[in-house]
Design a protein around this motif. Structure first.
Motif, PDB file in Angstrom:
ATOM      1  N   THR A  86       4.122 -14.835  -1.769  1.00  0.00           N
ATOM      2  CA  THR A  86       5.217 -13.922  -2.057  1.00  0.00           C
ATOM      3  C   THR A  86       5.035 -13.319  -3.439  1.00  0.00           C
ATOM      4  O   THR A  86       4.356 -13.881  -4.281  1.00  0.00           O
ATOM      5  CB  THR A  86       6.561 -14.672  -1.972  1.00  0.00           C
ATOM      6  OG1 THR A  86       7.591 -13.835  -2.463  1.00  0.00           O
ATOM      7  CG2 THR A  86       6.541 -15.960  -2.789  1.00  0.00           C
ATOM      8  N   VAL A  87       5.657 -12.184  -3.653  1.00  0.00           N
ATOM      9  CA  VAL A  87       5.656 -11.619  -5.014  1.00  0.00           C
ATOM     10  C   VAL A  87       6.813 -12.169  -5.832  1.00  0.00           C
ATOM     11  O   VAL A  87       6.964 -11.820  -6.988  1.00  0.00           O
ATOM     12  CB  VAL A  87       5.697 -10.072  -4.993  1.00  0.00           C
ATOM     13  CG1 VAL A  87       4.417  -9.528  -4.377  1.00  0.00           C
ATOM     14  CG2 VAL A  87       6.920  -9.552  -4.262  1.00  0.00           C
ATOM     15  N   THR A  88       7.653 -13.021  -5.228  1.00  0.00           N
ATOM     16  CA  THR A  88       8.753 -13.662  -5.957  1.00  0.00           C
ATOM     17  C   THR A  88       8.626 -15.178  -5.770  1.00  0.00           C
ATOM     18  O   THR A  88       9.429 -15.781  -5.064  1.00  0.00           O
ATOM     19  CB  THR A  88      10.115 -13.166  -5.448  1.00  0.00           C
ATOM     20  OG1 THR A  88      10.153 -13.326  -4.010  1.00  0.00           O
ATOM     21  CG2 THR A  88      10.330 -11.711  -5.776  1.00  0.00           C
ATOM     22  N   PRO A  89       7.619 -15.789  -6.414  1.00  0.00           N
ATOM     23  CA  PRO A  89       7.330 -17.199  -6.139  1.00  0.00           C
ATOM     24  C   PRO A  89       8.434 -18.161  -6.552  1.00  0.00           C
ATOM     25  O   PRO A  89       8.461 -19.298  -6.083  1.00  0.00           O
ATOM     26  CB  PRO A  89       6.049 -17.459  -6.947  1.00  0.00           C
ATOM     27  CG  PRO A  89       5.992 -16.377  -7.962  1.00  0.00           C
ATOM     28  CD  PRO A  89       6.669 -15.200  -7.360  1.00  0.00           C
ATOM     29  N   ASP A  90       9.389 -17.711  -7.390  1.00  0.00           N
ATOM     30  CA  ASP A  90      10.478 -18.591  -7.793  1.00  0.00           C
ATOM     31  C   ASP A  90      11.692 -18.474  -6.880  1.00  0.00           C
ATOM     32  O   ASP A  90      12.720 -19.114  -7.129  1.00  0.00           O
ATOM     33  CB  ASP A  90      10.890 -18.276  -9.246  1.00  0.00           C
ATOM     34  CG  ASP A  90       9.751 -18.555 -10.215  1.00  0.00           C
ATOM     35  OD1 ASP A  90       8.968 -19.496  -9.946  1.00  0.00           O
ATOM     36  OD2 ASP A  90       9.622 -17.820 -11.212  1.00  0.00           O
ATOM     37  N   SER A 335       0.733   5.832   0.716  1.00  0.00           N
ATOM     38  CA  SER A 335       0.584   4.765   1.716  1.00  0.00           C
ATOM     39  C   SER A 335       0.476   3.411   1.027  1.00  0.00           C
ATOM     40  O   SER A 335       1.062   2.412   1.477  1.00  0.00           O
ATOM     41  CB  SER A 335      -0.670   5.018   2.562  1.00  0.00           C
ATOM     42  OG  SER A 335      -0.627   6.286   3.173  1.00  0.00           O
ATOM     43  N   LYS A 336      -0.273   3.374  -0.053  1.00  0.00           N
ATOM     44  CA  LYS A 336      -0.445   2.132  -0.804  1.00  0.00           C
ATOM     45  C   LYS A 336       0.888   1.708  -1.428  1.00  0.00           C
ATOM     46  O   LYS A 336       1.236   0.521  -1.446  1.00  0.00           O
ATOM     47  CB  LYS A 336      -1.500   2.375  -1.892  1.00  0.00           C
ATOM     48  CG  LYS A 336      -1.807   1.231  -2.806  1.00  0.00           C
ATOM     49  CD  LYS A 336      -3.126   1.508  -3.540  1.00  0.00           C
ATOM     50  CE  LYS A 336      -3.319   0.674  -4.780  1.00  0.00           C
ATOM     51  NZ  LYS A 336      -2.601   1.199  -5.958  1.00  0.00           N
ATOM     52  N   SER A 337       1.649   2.675  -1.898  1.00  0.00           N
ATOM     53  CA  SER A 337       2.954   2.365  -2.475  1.00  0.00           C
ATOM     54  C   SER A 337       3.895   1.796  -1.411  1.00  0.00           C
ATOM     55  O   SER A 337       4.671   0.870  -1.678  1.00  0.00           O
ATOM     56  CB  SER A 337       3.546   3.629  -3.096  1.00  0.00           C
ATOM     57  OG  SER A 337       4.876   3.391  -3.496  1.00  0.00           O
ATOM     58  N   MET A 338       3.825   2.339  -0.207  1.00  0.00           N
ATOM     59  CA  MET A 338       4.655   1.803   0.877  1.00  0.00           C
ATOM     60  C   MET A 338       4.369   0.313   1.051  1.00  0.00           C
ATOM     61  O   MET A 338       5.282  -0.501   1.207  1.00  0.00           O
ATOM     62  CB  MET A 338       4.376   2.550   2.176  1.00  0.00           C
ATOM     63  CG  MET A 338       5.077   1.954   3.391  1.00  0.00           C
ATOM     64  SD  MET A 338       4.856   2.931   4.890  1.00  0.00           S
ATOM     65  CE  MET A 338       3.177   2.477   5.355  1.00  0.00           C
ATOM     66  N   ILE A 339       3.097  -0.049   0.994  1.00  0.00           N
ATOM     67  CA  ILE A 339       2.707  -1.440   1.196  1.00  0.00           C
ATOM     68  C   ILE A 339       3.074  -2.296  -0.008  1.00  0.00           C
ATOM     69  O   ILE A 339       3.726  -3.334   0.122  1.00  0.00           O
ATOM     70  CB  ILE A 339       1.200  -1.501   1.496  1.00  0.00           C
ATOM     71  CG1 ILE A 339       0.948  -0.924   2.895  1.00  0.00           C
ATOM     72  CG2 ILE A 339       0.663  -2.918   1.353  1.00  0.00           C
ATOM     73  CD1 ILE A 339      -0.504  -0.654   3.196  1.00  0.00           C
ATOM     74  N   GLU A 340       2.682  -1.853  -1.187  1.00  0.00           N
ATOM     75  CA  GLU A 340       2.816  -2.727  -2.365  1.00  0.00           C
ATOM     76  C   GLU A 340       4.234  -2.740  -2.924  1.00  0.00           C
ATOM     77  O   GLU A 340       4.708  -3.777  -3.392  1.00  0.00           O
ATOM     78  CB  GLU A 340       1.829  -2.285  -3.442  1.00  0.00           C
ATOM     79  CG  GLU A 340       0.392  -2.452  -2.996  1.00  0.00           C
ATOM     80  CD  GLU A 340      -0.595  -2.225  -4.117  1.00  0.00           C
ATOM     81  OE1 GLU A 340      -0.191  -1.727  -5.184  1.00  0.00           O
ATOM     82  OE2 GLU A 340      -1.776  -2.538  -3.915  1.00  0.00           O
ATOM     83  N   TYR A 344       5.644  -5.571   0.401  1.00  0.00           N
ATOM     84  CA  TYR A 344       5.462  -6.839  -0.309  1.00  0.00           C
ATOM     85  C   TYR A 344       6.807  -7.366  -0.808  1.00  0.00           C
ATOM     86  O   TYR A 344       7.086  -8.567  -0.758  1.00  0.00           O
ATOM     87  CB  TYR A 344       4.502  -6.686  -1.486  1.00  0.00           C
ATOM     88  CG  TYR A 344       3.039  -6.496  -1.118  1.00  0.00           C
ATOM     89  CD1 TYR A 344       2.595  -6.595   0.194  1.00  0.00           C
ATOM     90  CD2 TYR A 344       2.092  -6.224  -2.106  1.00  0.00           C
ATOM     91  CE1 TYR A 344       1.260  -6.418   0.517  1.00  0.00           C
ATOM     92  CE2 TYR A 344       0.746  -6.064  -1.795  1.00  0.00           C
ATOM     93  CZ  TYR A 344       0.329  -6.146  -0.485  1.00  0.00           C
ATOM     94  OH  TYR A 344      -0.997  -5.979  -0.185  1.00  0.00           O
ATOM     95  N   GLU A 345       7.654  -6.466  -1.307  1.00  0.00           N
ATOM     96  CA  GLU A 345       8.929  -6.908  -1.870  1.00  0.00           C
ATOM     97  C   GLU A 345       9.937  -7.265  -0.779  1.00  0.00           C
ATOM     98  O   GLU A 345      10.578  -8.311  -0.834  1.00  0.00           O
ATOM     99  CB  GLU A 345       9.488  -5.815  -2.790  1.00  0.00           C
ATOM    100  CG  GLU A 345       8.623  -5.677  -4.033  1.00  0.00           C
ATOM    101  CD  GLU A 345       9.159  -4.659  -5.028  1.00  0.00           C
ATOM    102  OE1 GLU A 345      10.307  -4.190  -4.855  1.00  0.00           O
ATOM    103  OE2 GLU A 345       8.424  -4.341  -5.970  1.00  0.00           O
TER     104      GLU A 345
END
Ligand SMILES: [Zn+2]
Length: 558
Positions: A86-90, A335-340, A344-345
Motif C-alpha cells: 500500500t502507499v499508506t503503510p500505517d 494514463s500514468k497519473s490515473m494509475i499512480e 494506488y491511493e
C-alpha cells in the motif's frame, strides 16, 4: 471511497453496527490488534485496524456465523496483509473477497513479527452485501449463470447472449449493438450505456465523452468478463447520485467478449490460435478488425483492457499504461497519473493491492508491442490501462485454493477497478480532453523521432517497496529509430487492394484504423502522410524496418 464518504455510505445504508469494532477496548497486550472495523462493498468487505508497532505483517481470519453470531464453520485465515502492499503503510486495510455475497461472518486480525503470532483482536461481525440488484425488481433481478451458480460455472456464450438481450430490453439506459462476429460466428456484442438514454446513434456517441472497457480478449482469463456483465446491470439500474452523474456525463461502452470462440474453448487465442492481443495493430483477425473499426467510429477518450496474470507473487491488481515511445507524452502522463495518483491511493484506502504490471519479478511483460491493445490505445490518443488480476490467491490470499472463492475475488476486484475507472474519468474529463488535444496536435505536427519499439520507463510501486520491480526498461536500438521522421509512405495499388501474405489488403486495414490516405489516381498509388493523429502508428504498420509491419511501403523523406 475515502474515509468520510465511506462513513456516510455506511450510515446511509443502516450498517452503523458494523462500525462498532474493538477500538474502545483496551488491548491486553501492546501487540494485540485493536480498532478493527469492517465496511461492506460490492462483493468485498474492507477490514481496517490500527497498526501495531514492530509488526511485519497481519493475518485476517474469517469465520461464518449465523444471525445470532454463533460460529457455523471453522475459522480460516483468508488474508495476509503486508505494509508494503500500500502507499499508506500505517493505515492497514485489507479487502476481503471471495466469500459468497450476502453471507454473514466474524472477522479477527492478528499481527505477526516474523513468524511469531500475536493475539487476535476482538471480533467484528457483519453481513456482507448481497449480489447487486433487488430480487423483486424486474431487470435488477437478472443474474448471470456465474452468479446463479455461486461462481461454480462461468457464464456460457448462450447465457451471456440471453442476459445481454434481457438487459437491453429491460433498461432504457442500455442499447446493445453487435460490432462483429468471431470466426466461428459468435456475436461480439457491445453495451452502450447512458442516462437517461445512450446517445441515439454512432456519431452522437462519438461526440459524447466515452469510456470503454474491453473485458475478455484472452479466453482463459474470464474474470473481467463476469465483472463486466454484472457492472452493466449495475449501470443499467442503479439510481444513486454517483451512477447518475457518471452516466449523465459519460457514455460507457462495454465489450464483454471479443473472443467468444476462445472463451467457449477456454483458450488464450481465438479459434485459429492467434493471440488477439498481439493483433490490434495488424488486425488480421475478424475479432480485432471489428474492434478497431468500433474504436474508429465510437472514438473513446479512455479505456481499460481486462486480463489475468499468473504471477503468484504479484499484487492483486497489476495495471499498466500505454508505454510505446511513439505515444504522446500527454497520453502517457495522464494514463500514468490515473494509475499512480488515483488507483494506488484508492486501492490503499479500500484494501486492494495495485502495482505496476510486472511487479514482483513478473519477467518480460508489459513491453512496447503496438500489437497489444494497451499500446494501440495510446497510439490512438486514448487514455488507458490494462488490468492483470492475479490468477491465484498466492501467499496473501491463502484461502483461494477454493475455486469459487478465487473466482469471486478476481471478478469483484475487477468490478471495483472498472467502477473506479469511471469515477476517475468523470473527475478528470477536462484534463483527459486536454491530454488528447495535445496528443493530436503533437502527432499531427510530425515532429520528433519515430521509434519502432521502445518504452517509456515505468517507476516501481512507491516506497516502502524494496525489490518490487516494474516492467523492464526497453530502450530502442539505433536501427529502431527514425530521426528525422519521414514525411509519409507510398503504397502501391497492389499493396492497397490485394490480399497480403498475412491476410487482408493493406487498404482495408488503413480504412479500419481510420488512417487518412490519398489515392493518387495519376500515379496509381496511395499516399499516407505522417502529419495526422495516428502518426505514431503509421510507420509501425508500413515501414519495412518495423518489427511487425503489414507491408513494406516506400518511405518518403521530408
Ligand atoms: Zn491476458
Amino acid at each position: 471511497m475515502t474515509g468520510r464518504l465511506r462513513l456516510v455510505a455506511v450510515l446511509a445504508s443502516g450498517l452503523l453496527a458494523s462500525l462498532v469494532g474493538t477500538g474502545t477496548a483496551l488491548a491486553q497486550d501492546a501487540t494485540q490488534v485493536i480498532g478493527v472495523t469492517v465496511e461492506h462493498a460490492d462483493g468485498f468487505a474492507s477490514l481496517s485496524w490500527d497498526s501495531v508497532a514492530g509488526a511485519t505483517d497481519y493475518q485476517i481470519e474469517r469465520t461464518p456465523v449465523n444471525a445470532d453470531d454463533e460460529l457455523t464453520g471453522p475459522p480460516v485465515i483468508v488474508g495476509l496483509w503486508r505494509p508494503n502492499r500500500t502507499v499508506t503503510p500505517d493505515s492497514p486495510t485489507f479487502a476481503d473477497a471471495g466469500f459468497n455475497p450476502g453471507d454473514r461472518f466474524r472477522w479477527r486480525v492478528r499481527a505477526r513479527t516474523g513468524t511469531t503470532e500475536h493475539p487476535f483482536s476482538d471480533p467484528v461481525f457483519g453481513t456482507t452485501l448481497p449480489q447487486w440488484g433487488d430480487p423483486d425488481v424486474p431487470g435488477e433481478n437478472l443474474r448471470t449463470q456465474w452468479e446463479q451458480t455461486q461462481a461454480v460455472q462461468y457464464t456460457s456464450d448462450v447465457n451471456e447472449y440471453a442476459y445481454t438481450a434481457a438487459l437491453d430490453s429491460a433498461s432504457d439506459r442500455v442499447r446493445v449493438v453487435e460490432i462483429g462476429r468471431t470466426i466461428q460466428g459468435r456475436p461480439i456484442n457491445m453495451f452502450i450505456i447512458g442516462y437517461p438514454t445512450p446517445p441515439r446513434n454512432v456519431p452522437a456517441v462519438a461526440g459524447s465523452t466515452v469510456a470503454l472497457v474491453n473485458c475478455n480478449v484472452h479466453g482463459n482469463e474470464p474474470s473481467s468478463r463476469e465483472a463486466c456483465l454484472i457492472m452493466a446491470r449495475e449501470l443499467a439500474f442503479a439510481n444513486d447520485q454517483r451512477t447518475l452523474d457518471i452516466l449523465s456525463n459519460t457514455t460507457v461502452l462495454i465489450v464483454p467478449t471479443i473472443n467468444g470462440d476462445g472463451r467457449a474453448a477456454n483458450t488464450r487465442g481465438n479459434s485459429t490460435g492467434q493471440d488477439l492481443n498481439r493483433d490490434y495493430s495488424l488486425i488480421r483477425e475478424p475479432e480485432t478488425f471489428a474492434f478497431v473499426e468500433m474504436m474508429r467510429d465510437y472514438d473513446p477518450e479512455a479505456a481499460f483492457d481486462g486480463h489475468e496474470f499468473g504471477n503468484n507473487q504479484a499484487g492483486d491488481l497489476p495495471v499498466l499504461p500505454p508505454r510505446h515511445l511513439n505515444v504522446a507524452q500527454s497520453i502517457f502522463d495522464q494514463s500514468k497519473s490515473m494509475i499512480e495518483d488515483f488507483f494506488y491511493e484508492r486501492g490503499s484506502d479500500d484494501g486492494w493491492w495495485y502495482c505496476p504490471y510486472g511487479c514482483q519479478n513478473g519477467g518480460e511483460v508489459g513491453l512496447s508491442q503496438e500489437t497489444i491493445l494497451r499500446n494501440t490505445l495510446g497510439l490512438k490518443s486514448v487514455i488507458g490501462s490494462l488490468l492483470e488480476a492475479r490468477s491465484a490467491g498466492g501467499v496473501t490470499r491463502p484461502n483461494e485454493t477454493n475455486t469459487p472463492n478465487n473466482r469471486r475475488r478476481k471478478t469483484y476486484s475487477a468490478i471495483y477497478t472498472y467502477q473506479q475507472f469511471l469515477d476517475y474519468q468523470l473527475a478528470n474529463q477536462q484534463a483527459i480532453a486536454q491530454a488528447i488535444e495535445e496528443s493530436i496536435a503533437f502527432q499531427t505536427s510530425n515532429t520528433g523521432r519515430i521509434v519502432f519499439r521502445g518504452s517509456y520507463p515505468i517507476p516501481a510501486f512507491p516506497a516502502p517497496h524494496p525489490g518490487e520491480a516494474p516492467p523492464p526498461d526497453e530502450d530502442p536500438t539505433p536501427e529502431q529509430i527514425l530521426d528525422p521522421p519521414p514525411c509519409g509512405y507510398v503504397l502501391t495499388e497492389q499493396q492497397w487492394s490485394e490480399p497480403q501474405p498475412d491476410g487482408r489488403p493493406v487498404g482495408d486495414r488503413m480504412v479500419a484504423h481510420g488512417i487518412r490516405v490519398a489515392h493518387r489516381i495519376g500515379r496509381q498509388d496511395y499516399w499516407v502522410p505522417m502529419d495526422q493523429p495516428q502518426r505514431g502508428l503509421i510507420p509501425l504498420l508500413l515501414d519495412g524496418q518495423a518489427a511487425e509491419p503489414i507491408a513494406a511501403a516506400q518511405r518518403i523523406a521530408c
